[in-house]
Design an enzyme around this catalytic site. Structure first.
Site, PDB file in Angstrom:
ATOM      1  CD  GLU A  86      -6.546   5.853   2.286  1.00  0.00           C
ATOM      2  OE1 GLU A  86      -5.934   5.017   2.954  1.00  0.00           O
ATOM      3  OE2 GLU A  86      -6.174   6.233   1.170  1.00  0.00           O
ATOM      4  CG  ASP A 143      -2.229   0.793   0.906  1.00  0.00           C
ATOM      5  OD1 ASP A 143      -2.191   1.676   0.018  1.00  0.00           O
ATOM      6  OD2 ASP A 143      -3.255   0.567   1.578  1.00  0.00           O
TER       7      ASP A 143
HETATM    8  C1  BGC Z   1      -5.232   2.938   0.240  1.00  0.00           C
HETATM    9  C2  BGC Z   1      -5.479   1.943  -0.864  1.00  0.00           C
HETATM   10  C3  BGC Z   1      -5.321   2.602  -2.194  1.00  0.00           C
HETATM   11  C4  BGC Z   1      -3.969   3.268  -2.296  1.00  0.00           C
HETATM   12  C5  BGC Z   1      -3.740   3.977  -3.604  1.00  0.00           C
HETATM   13  C6  BGC Z   1      -3.955   3.694   0.031  1.00  0.00           C
HETATM   14  O1  BGC Z   1      -3.816   4.721   0.954  1.00  0.00           O
HETATM   15  O2  BGC Z   1      -5.201   2.272   1.479  1.00  0.00           O
HETATM   16  O3  BGC Z   1      -6.768   1.387  -0.725  1.00  0.00           O
HETATM   17  O4  BGC Z   1      -5.493   1.653  -3.209  1.00  0.00           O
HETATM   18  O5  BGC Z   1      -3.847   4.200  -1.269  1.00  0.00           O
HETATM   19  O6  BGC Z   1      -4.462   5.143  -3.688  1.00  0.00           O
HETATM   20  C1  BGC Z   2      -3.949   7.936  -0.638  1.00  0.00           C
HETATM   21  C2  BGC Z   2      -3.766   8.438  -1.993  1.00  0.00           C
HETATM   22  C3  BGC Z   2      -3.909   9.921  -1.913  1.00  0.00           C
HETATM   23  C4  BGC Z   2      -2.897  10.500  -0.949  1.00  0.00           C
HETATM   24  C5  BGC Z   2      -3.079  11.956  -0.772  1.00  0.00           C
HETATM   25  C6  BGC Z   2      -2.865   8.492   0.246  1.00  0.00           C
HETATM   26  O1  BGC Z   2      -2.933   7.953   1.507  1.00  0.00           O
HETATM   27  O2  BGC Z   2      -3.920   6.552  -0.671  1.00  0.00           O
HETATM   28  O3  BGC Z   2      -4.672   7.845  -2.867  1.00  0.00           O
HETATM   29  O4  BGC Z   2      -3.757  10.503  -3.155  1.00  0.00           O
HETATM   30  O5  BGC Z   2      -2.947   9.864   0.290  1.00  0.00           O
HETATM   31  O6  BGC Z   2      -2.037  12.489  -0.028  1.00  0.00           O
END
Ligand code: BGC
Ligand code: BGC
Length: 603
Positions: A496, A297
């Site tokens: 998230e 991840d």
């Molecule tokens: C998330 C994933 C996601 C990835 C790419 C991560 O922070 O946990 O679900 O696929 O970012 O954006």
């Molecule tokens: C997420 C990404 C997002 C980024 C933004 C990450 O945790 O997974 O998809 O673009 O944070 O800072």
């Protein structure tokens, strides 16, 4: 002559079948020779490059794809093309990275990945499907497969062949801000719908078909089981429980041929998943026979220790095959650092060459299986069909089948289309609230976030008879005595990290709005747009009908299809609906739930 060669082929096929059956996985073996031949020609730099997935935002110079032989690029939730956000902008964007991969010595094509988690949700004008929790309420595997096939077509239409979906979290604690990304708190339901999603994205097998999109089951494993539902937290349970609750969706996805799996930020009994060799290599690869590749991840290996080199050593040796790296030159822990450190680790014998070869084999195998070496071209018909009416009609069906009727006193629903005067209050005209997080922006946003969608209010206007009067007031300041009131309350969009909550109360304003509607004396229909069950309190007595609408996406007409009786309510709760904030963990039997798993009125 002919007979013997036929015999030979037949024996070969038989051998492959036996092999495939013993792995419990479909045939990957036809490409083994190509993989070995290519691997044999690769330098260490070329191999390590394949193991890198850099974020498009980190690649200030796209030529770095060529310079460092990168195997993959992703767009994170906020990593859009600078030029614009239409399907054509995205197609040009992804193709521009690909063109550098095709300029390398061995011309190994790039795999571009994106979070298409409820439709191709980063792209303006794409069809936005309901989030997984709503699909869970449909209990309809065939429909989920169809929905993901549409998503695959829209993703492929932008030159992208890899979706970071489905999330097969079996979410046990709805305080988690990613609850809506999971289908259910029930293992069997998650397993069934997860398999359907993999098939919808990849097709019956991952293939060179232009709309076969590599699926990615995530986040392995136990992401939805953390203590108090804390994002990226710690899942405490014994191995038997881990296997019983959280493993079956992965076992089934592997059997269905899922080509990639993303590892979870979370820990199991205090050990970060990205360092857990037992679960990544022994269980997933050796025991379950997973032959695809494991991707980390976003910057997740960086969390293992303060020492990036150690993080790389630990995670690669644990079984990670590709590392998702958000940072570029000039930032800490960037993709150039990764390459430098991993090369050192190989030279020092701390990461065995056999481990590197295994990782690269797995990645190449998928690229061969997808036919990327023959063509990375995009079918223009797929691009043209992004957001097409036929796609939206599948999303509309998903919405329709996902609605759960929780209460219907005095048969307040369905409404007659000929109703004389309908009052509508609350967030009925907010496409962003309807879509939730992971929509255009990482965290989502209120308002007109994308083109081509229909808000619930617009859908109501399109559905009622020409003689119907509609009064709309978002804050309820204009609330005349009408023949019925629709009150829409919603959670503000989140994703998230930002969506965790300690309680699931509807806001005081929401409860006041419902009470105000009740005070008019007209039947009150409350529609809850949320990523999870909410604690209803006075809304229960102040509403005649209550509908769980989840996060339905762009197709508001799916709601009116059912609210006005063209279709019956068929949705059933995909998780327990708690009565109070002391009961937010599934399986907690200390209190009777307000509504059990599987609940849903039909009228
Ligand atoms: C998330 C994933 C996601 C990835 C790419 C991560 O922070 O946990 O679900 O696929 O970012 O954006
Ligand atoms: C997420 C990404 C997002 C980024 C933004 C990450 O945790 O997974 O998809 O673009 O944070 O800072």
């Amino acid at each position: 002559m002919k007979t013997s060669s036929t015999k030979l082929v037949a024996t070969g096929i038989l051998l492959h079948l036996v092999l495939a059956m013993s792995y419990g996985a479909p045939l990957f073996s036809e490409h083994e020779q190509q993989v070995e031949a290519l691997l044999g020609r690769m330098t260490l730099d070329e191999k390590i490059g394949q193991m890198v997935q850099a974020d498009s935002g980190a690649l200030k110079d796209k030529a770095d794809v060529q310079k460092y032989f990168l195997g993959s690029v992703l767009s994170g939730g906020n990593s859009d093309p600078a030029a614009g956000n239409t399907a054509r902008d995205w197609l040009e964007f992804s193709t521009s990275f690909q063109s550098y991969a095709l300029k390398t010595r061995l011309k190994i094509p790039l795999l571009y990945g994106i979070d298409a988690v409820h439709g191709h949700n980063n792209i303006d004008g794409a069809t936005i499907f309901p989030h997984h929790i709503a699909l869970g309420a449909t209990h309809d595997a065939r429909l989920v497969e169809q929905a993901e096939h549409v998503t695959a077509q829209e993703v492929a239409g932008t030159g992208i062949r890899w979706a970071f979906a489905p999330c097969v979290a079996v979410v046990q604690d709805e305080r988690w801000g990613r609850t809506y990304e999971g289908y259910s708190d029930n293992t069997a339901l998650v397993t069934k719908l997860g398999v359907a999603a993999v098939k919808g994205l990849q097709g019956d097998t991952l293939s060179p078909a232009p709309d076969s999109v590599l699926a990615c089951a995530k986040h392995y494993i136990g992401d939805g089981g953390t203590t108090n539902g804390v994002d990226q937290g710690n899942t405490l349970c014994d191995e038997a429980t881990l296997r019983r609750i959280y493993l079956p969706p992965y076992a089934a996805a592997v059997r269905a041929g899922v080509g990639s799996i993303m590892v979870s930020y979370s820990s199991w009994n205090g050990v970060k998943m990205h360092a857990n060799k037992f679960l990544l290599t022994d269980v997933l690869k050796n025991e379950l026979g997973f032959r695809g590749f494991l991707v980390s991840d976003w910057a997740a290996i960086d969390q293992l220790s303060p020492d990036y080199k150690r993080d790389i050593e630990q995670s690669i040796n644990a079984g990670l095959d590709m590392i998702m790296i958000p940072n570029g030159p000039g930032q800490p822990n960037n993709y150039v650092d990764f390459i430098t450190q991993l090369k050192k680790l190989v030279a020092e014998g701390k990461v065995p060459m056999a481990r590197i070869d295994d990782a690269v084999r797995r990645i190449l195998r998928i690229k061969f299986q997808m036919g990327l070496f023959e063509s990375t071209a995009t079918d223009p018909a797929l691009t043209a069909a992004i957001g097409a009416p036929e796609h939206r009609s599948i999303a509309r069906q998903c919405v329709r089948e996902s609605l759960v009727l929780l209460q219907n006193k005095k048969r307040a629903l369905p409404l007659a289309k000929t109703i004389k005067h309908l009052a509508v209050v609350g967030t009925a005209d907010d496409l962003g609230a309807q879509c939730g997080g992971w929509t255009i922006n990482w965290q989502g946003a209120h308002g007109n976030v994308t083109h081509g969608g229909t808000t619930l209010l617009a859908a109501i206007r399109q559905t009622v008879s020409p003689g119907t009067k509609i009064t709309f007031s978002a804050d309820g300041s204009d609330l005349p005595k009408a023949d019925a009131v629709i009150v829409v309350v919603s959670e503000a969009p989140y994703a998230e990290m930002k969506g965790d909550r300690e309680d699931l109360d509807l806001s005081g304003e929401d409860l006041d709005l419902i009470a105000k509607a009740h005070a008019t004396g007209a039947p009150v229909i409350t529609i809850i747009l949320s990523g999870r069950p909410m604690i209803l309190r006075s809304a229960l007595a102040d509403s005649d009908a209550i509908v769980a609408g989840w996060l339905p996406g762009t197709e508001g007409l799916g709601l009116t299809d059912v609210l006005f009786g063209d279709y019956p309510f068929t949705g059933k709760l995909p998780r327990v609906w708690p009565a109070s904030n002391t009961h937010l963990r599934s399986g907690d039997t200390s209190e009777k739930p307000l509504f059990p798993f599987g609940y849903g009125l039909t009228r």
